[in-house]
Scaffold this motif. Structure first.
Motif, PDB file in Angstrom:
ATOM      1  N   VAL A 169       0.842  -1.207   0.000  1.00 40.24           N
ATOM      2  CA  VAL A 169       0.000   0.000   0.000  1.00 40.24           C
ATOM      3  C   VAL A 169       0.879   1.261   0.000  1.00 40.24           C
ATOM      4  O   VAL A 169       0.618   2.213  -0.738  1.00 40.24           O
ATOM      5  CB  VAL A 169      -0.992  -0.011   1.194  1.00 40.24           C
ATOM      6  N   MET A 170       1.969   1.236   0.790  1.00 41.61           N
ATOM      7  CA  MET A 170       2.839   2.425   0.835  1.00 41.61           C
ATOM      8  C   MET A 170       3.489   2.677  -0.522  1.00 41.61           C
ATOM      9  O   MET A 170       3.613   3.814  -0.974  1.00 41.61           O
ATOM     10  CB  MET A 170       3.931   2.280   1.908  1.00 41.61           C
ATOM     11  N   LYS A 171       3.875   1.599  -1.161  1.00 43.85           N
ATOM     12  CA  LYS A 171       4.490   1.767  -2.482  1.00 43.85           C
ATOM     13  C   LYS A 171       3.458   2.313  -3.474  1.00 43.85           C
ATOM     14  O   LYS A 171       3.778   3.178  -4.304  1.00 43.85           O
ATOM     15  CB  LYS A 171       5.019   0.411  -2.958  1.00 43.85           C
ATOM     16  N   SER A 172       2.224   1.849  -3.364  1.00 42.07           N
ATOM     17  CA  SER A 172       1.170   2.382  -4.248  1.00 42.07           C
ATOM     18  C   SER A 172       0.994   3.873  -4.008  1.00 42.07           C
ATOM     19  O   SER A 172       0.883   4.665  -4.954  1.00 42.07           O
ATOM     20  CB  SER A 172      -0.173   1.686  -3.993  1.00 42.07           C
ATOM     21  N   ILE A 173       0.974   4.273  -2.737  1.00 37.17           N
ATOM     22  CA  ILE A 173       0.810   5.695  -2.414  1.00 37.17           C
ATOM     23  C   ILE A 173       1.957   6.501  -3.034  1.00 37.17           C
ATOM     24  O   ILE A 173       1.756   7.578  -3.593  1.00 37.17           O
ATOM     25  CB  ILE A 173       0.735   5.916  -0.881  1.00 37.17           C
TER      26      ILE A 173
END
Ligand code: SAH
Length: 340
Positions: free
Chosen positions: A165-169
């Protein structure tokens, strides 16, 4: 072959360096993919053929497959099949200021909140970064729909899939990626306290939504099993930690459930719980599911609750309902399709 939509800006730079290419080309490639929305690397005109060939060998630009689409005037719901045929949903809310896209972060969810229909299906796996970014890119590239806000509030618990999720953000936020500002990206968690602390340390973040739904541990334990692991005191401390840096905004989501958490006493208790926190409470009408024992509070009761919070100087808004006619509303995603 890797899916390009799961590659961060810095990973692409490293990849170019490993090929002894100038890492400045990262900008050219990211802009072509995210701004021009190419579907084949050969569409990039200002790169040499050998690099285009290498990119095409190493990365795919494939997207989740849309298998169903339902719309009404103010919302749309899309069903997507992943490469392994697992199904996820995304919903678009058409707002005055632009389209807001709600994406899923997992296939199923293990949080088991008592009132949530989406969460009745156990987690099967986490979504990859490319599958989350792919939900946005599908709207923009294939449906030509400009997305101005992304909310990670669909199916799944984003903090139970933290790294992806952090990488997507990071990709959503990247100036050469979708370039949505931090105010246009929001994430909602049921309250996984250690991850809130971790998230607080990130530089580029300024908003967080907490699914609070109760003013005390007794009620919250009944509604949300996560509260037994991380009770309210710990959750509130984590939120204070998040707020301690300037510009951070917290939204407390509170579903109004008739005779469960909607009395004026509950409102007073909630006001007391939140008195030292700089947050906005978002009162949400419960969207009907077939789960027994839960129904929405009357408008009259919601107003009384709202007034108590206001009188106690708590910032509060009431969320408009979107997409209930097509079951695109919170907690309803995927519910019908999987019965087929
Ligand atoms: N796991 C995350 C995000 C997914 S749920 C979280 O818990 O925040 C997104 C939001 O929808 C949560 O606030 C959730 O509590 C809420 N929700 C679930 N079922 C709902 C329903 N039937 N009506 C209204 N909101 C619901």
């Amino acid at each position: 072959m890797k899916n390009f939509y799961g590659v961060s800006f810095s990973e692409l730079s490293d990849y170019l360096l490993s090929l002894e290419e100038n890492p400045a080309k990262t900008k050219i490639i990211f802009s072509a993919v995210y701004r021009d929305k190419i579907s084949d690397f050969s569409e990039i005109i200002n790169l040499k053929g050998s690099l285009i060939q290498k990119l095409s060998q190493d990365f795919s630009l494939s997207l989740p497959k849309m298998i169903n689409r339902l719309s009404d005037d103010e919302a749309e719901k899309m069903l997507f099949a992943m490469d392994d045929d697992k199904i996820i949903e995304a919903a678009v809310m058409k707002q005055k200021y632009g389209n807001s896209l709600c994406i899923s972060s997992q296939i199923g969810c293990n949080m088991n909140c008592a009132f949530c229909r989406s969460g009745k299906n156990k987690k099967e796996r986490n979504l990859e970064t490319s599958e989350m970014v792919g939900q946005i890119m599908f709207m923009e590239r294939e449906l030509n729909m400009k997305i101005s806000t992304v909310t990670i509030m669909g199916i799944g618990e984003p903090f139970d899939n933290y790294d992806n999720v952090m990488k997507s953000i990071d990709i959503i936020n990247c100036p050469y990626g979708f370039y949505l500002g931090q105010r246009h990206i929001s994430l909602s968690t049921c309250g996984i306290v250690p991850k809130i602390h971790e998230f607080s340390k990130r530089e580029n973040i300024n908003s967080l939504a907490i699914s609070l739904h109760a003013p005390n541990d007794e009620i919250r334990n009944l509604l949300m099993p996560i509260n037994k692991t991380y009770p309210l005191k710990e959750l509130i401390n984590a939120v204070k930690d998040f707020c301690s840096t300037a510009n951070k905004r917290v939204f407390m989501e509170y579903i109004m459930l008739s005779s469960i958490n909607d009395s004026v006493e509950n409102a007073a208790e909630l006001a007391d719980l939140l008195k030292d926190i700089n947050c906005t409470v978002n009162l949400i009408p419960y969207n009907d599911t077939e789960i027994e024992g839960f129904s929405r509070s009357s408008m009259n009761q919601m107003m009384k609750f709202y007034d108590v919070l206001k009188k106690n100087h708590i910032r509060v808004t009431m969320r408009r309902e979107f997409g209930s006619s097509i079951k695109a509303a919170c907690g309803q995603l995927k519910s019908d399709y999987i019965k087929i």
